[in-house]
Design a protein around this motif. Structure first.
Motif, PDB file in Angstrom:
ATOM      1  N   MET A 226       0.826  -1.202   0.000  1.00 54.05           N
ATOM      2  CA  MET A 226       0.000   0.000   0.000  1.00 54.05           C
ATOM      3  C   MET A 226       0.864   1.257   0.000  1.00 54.05           C
ATOM      4  SD  MET A 226      -2.940  -1.291  -0.235  1.00 54.05           S
ATOM      5  CE  MET A 226      -4.215  -0.143   0.211  1.00 54.05           C
ATOM      6  N   ILE A 227       1.980   1.217   0.703  1.00 59.46           N
ATOM      7  CA  ILE A 227       2.899   2.357   0.739  1.00 59.46           C
ATOM      8  C   ILE A 227       3.613   2.475  -0.607  1.00 59.46           C
ATOM      9  CG2 ILE A 227       4.851   3.419   1.934  1.00 59.46           C
ATOM     10  CD1 ILE A 227       2.154   3.031   3.594  1.00 59.46           C
ATOM     11  N   GLY A 228       4.054   1.351  -1.145  1.00 56.02           N
ATOM     12  CA  GLY A 228       4.730   1.358  -2.440  1.00 56.02           C
ATOM     13  C   GLY A 228       3.855   1.882  -3.553  1.00 56.02           C
ATOM     14  N   GLN A 229       2.588   1.507  -3.546  1.00 54.82           N
ATOM     15  CA  GLN A 229       1.666   1.958  -4.587  1.00 54.82           C
ATOM     16  C   GLN A 229       1.262   3.422  -4.397  1.00 54.82           C
ATOM     17  OE1 GLN A 229       0.806   0.169  -7.472  1.00 54.82           O
ATOM     18  NE2 GLN A 229       2.573  -0.881  -6.612  1.00 54.82           N
ATOM     19  N   ALA A 230       1.269   3.903  -3.169  1.00 56.42           N
ATOM     20  CA  ALA A 230       0.920   5.305  -2.894  1.00 56.42           C
ATOM     21  C   ALA A 230       2.075   6.249  -3.234  1.00 56.42           C
ATOM     22  CB  ALA A 230       0.532   5.482  -1.423  1.00 56.42           C
ATOM     23  N   ALA A 231       3.282   5.710  -3.302  1.00 55.26           N
ATOM     24  CA  ALA A 231       4.470   6.548  -3.503  1.00 55.26           C
ATOM     25  C   ALA A 231       4.490   7.176  -4.897  1.00 55.26           C
ATOM     26  CB  ALA A 231       5.738   5.733  -3.286  1.00 55.26           C
ATOM     27  N   HIS A 232       4.677   8.468  -4.925  1.00 52.59           N
ATOM     28  CA  HIS A 232       4.916   9.199  -6.178  1.00 52.59           C
ATOM     29  C   HIS A 232       6.399   9.102  -6.538  1.00 52.59           C
ATOM     30  CE1 HIS A 232       4.599  12.340  -9.206  1.00 52.59           C
ATOM     31  NE2 HIS A 232       5.678  12.886  -8.680  1.00 52.59           N
ATOM     32  N   TYR A 233       7.221   9.138  -5.500  1.00 54.40           N
ATOM     33  CA  TYR A 233       8.669   9.071  -5.680  1.00 54.40           C
ATOM     34  C   TYR A 233       9.229   8.177  -4.584  1.00 54.40           C
ATOM     35  CZ  TYR A 233      13.483  10.517  -6.601  1.00 54.40           C
ATOM     36  OH  TYR A 233      14.812  10.530  -6.926  1.00 54.40           O
ATOM     37  N   TYR A 234      10.101   7.259  -4.956  1.00 50.50           N
ATOM     38  CA  TYR A 234      10.704   6.321  -4.010  1.00 50.50           C
ATOM     39  C   TYR A 234      12.216   6.456  -4.070  1.00 50.50           C
ATOM     40  CZ  TYR A 234      12.346   1.965  -1.969  1.00 50.50           C
ATOM     41  OH  TYR A 234      13.006   1.041  -1.183  1.00 50.50           O
ATOM     42  N   THR A 235      12.843   6.487  -2.900  1.00 50.28           N
ATOM     43  CA  THR A 235      14.296   6.520  -2.827  1.00 50.28           C
ATOM     44  C   THR A 235      14.783   5.741  -1.613  1.00 50.28           C
ATOM     45  OG1 THR A 235      16.272   7.934  -2.772  1.00 50.28           O
ATOM     46  CG2 THR A 235      14.346   8.705  -1.537  1.00 50.28           C
ATOM     47  N   GLN A 236      16.022   5.320  -1.687  1.00 55.05           N
ATOM     48  CA  GLN A 236      16.683   4.668  -0.557  1.00 55.05           C
ATOM     49  C   GLN A 236      17.818   5.536  -0.024  1.00 55.05           C
ATOM     50  OE1 GLN A 236      17.835   0.940  -2.374  1.00 55.05           O
ATOM     51  NE2 GLN A 236      15.839   0.024  -1.995  1.00 55.05           N
ATOM     52  N   ASN A 237      17.903   6.768  -0.521  1.00 51.67           N
ATOM     53  CA  ASN A 237      19.025   7.639  -0.183  1.00 51.67           C
ATOM     54  C   ASN A 237      18.519   8.988   0.330  1.00 51.67           C
ATOM     55  OD1 ASN A 237      21.261   9.345  -0.184  1.00 51.67           O
ATOM     56  ND2 ASN A 237      22.106   8.489  -2.060  1.00 51.67           N
ATOM     57  N   VAL A 238      18.806   9.293   1.580  1.00 46.88           N
ATOM     58  CA  VAL A 238      18.336  10.549   2.180  1.00 46.88           C
ATOM     59  C   VAL A 238      18.895  11.772   1.454  1.00 46.88           C
ATOM     60  CG1 VAL A 238      20.151  10.734   3.946  1.00 46.88           C
ATOM     61  CG2 VAL A 238      17.892  11.719   4.384  1.00 46.88           C
ATOM     62  N   ASN A 239      20.052  11.637   0.816  1.00 48.15           N
ATOM     63  CA  ASN A 239      20.624  12.773   0.082  1.00 48.15           C
ATOM     64  C   ASN A 239      19.722  13.218  -1.067  1.00 48.15           C
ATOM     65  OD1 ASN A 239      22.878  12.919   1.747  1.00 48.15           O
ATOM     66  ND2 ASN A 239      23.966  11.369   0.550  1.00 48.15           N
ATOM     67  N   GLU A 240      18.935  12.305  -1.611  1.00 50.78           N
ATOM     68  CA  GLU A 240      18.002  12.677  -2.676  1.00 50.78           C
ATOM     69  C   GLU A 240      16.914  13.618  -2.174  1.00 50.78           C
ATOM     70  OE1 GLU A 240      16.489   9.665  -5.320  1.00 50.78           O
ATOM     71  OE2 GLU A 240      18.333   8.490  -5.077  1.00 50.78           O
ATOM     72  N   ILE A 241      16.610  13.558  -0.884  1.00 59.97           N
ATOM     73  CA  ILE A 241      15.595  14.453  -0.317  1.00 59.97           C
ATOM     74  C   ILE A 241      16.117  15.897  -0.328  1.00 59.97           C
ATOM     75  CG2 ILE A 241      14.187  14.983   1.724  1.00 59.97           C
ATOM     76  CD1 ILE A 241      13.432  12.338   0.280  1.00 59.97           C
ATOM     77  N   SER A 242      17.415  16.064  -0.128  1.00 58.36           N
ATOM     78  CA  SER A 242      17.976  17.424  -0.116  1.00 58.36           C
ATOM     79  C   SER A 242      18.057  18.032  -1.515  1.00 58.36           C
ATOM     80  CB  SER A 242      19.343  17.448   0.567  1.00 58.36           C
ATOM     81  OG  SER A 242      20.262  16.664  -0.157  1.00 58.36           O
TER      82      SER A 242
END
Length: 149
Positions: free
Chosen positions: A116-132
């Protein structure tokens, strides 16, 4: 863009993870402001004892109001024994129903992501640096394609 940061902050490891995301949001030039329940003054200004029904209602109302004001959600997908934090899961569902973009960070990559979380995601990342560096004004998509449960 106004961002709501969803994720658990009950252990030292979870707090450290949330702090990294708070820092990333602070450093992102496309973020005008963000709300992190961990830092909310509502916690210290609650008029009822922590854990009481009145306290819970006050915190709930504040958090829902902040999701309503947000343009997007950044979600820290954090698991304990393959169970996502129930408060975070609620926040994702609430924001998804309001058509808000959901950016999911999953640093614990050895865990599958709830479907449910995966399908709700518009953008998925495993790297916090991508958030910045993520452009919240353009909202590029990155579909989750990993293992779910």
């Amino acid at each position: 863009m106004k961002i709501y940061l969803a994720g658990p902050f009950f252990s030292a490891e979870q707090i450290a993870r949330i702090e990294r995301v708070e820092e990333a949001l602070s450093n992102n030039s496309t973020v005008t402001s963000y709300f992190s329940p961990r830092l909310s003054d509502e916690n210290s200004q609650a008029t009822a004892p922590e854990g009481s029904p009145a306290w819970a209602k006050q915190i709930f109302k504040k958090d829902v109001a902040e999701i309503d004001k947000a343009d997007a959600l950044v979600v820290v997908a954090d698991y304990v024994h393959a169970n996502m934090d129930s408060g975070t899961a609620f926040e994702v569902g609430y924001a998804f129903n309001a058509n808000k973009p959901i950016i999911v960070l999953q640093e614990l990559v050895d865990e599958p992501l709830n479907l449910m979380i995966g399908q709700a995601a518009h953008y998925y990342t495993q790297n916090v640096n991508e958030i910045s560096t993520y452009n919240f004004n353009q909202l590029p998509a990155n579909e989750f394609t990993g293992k779910t449960f």
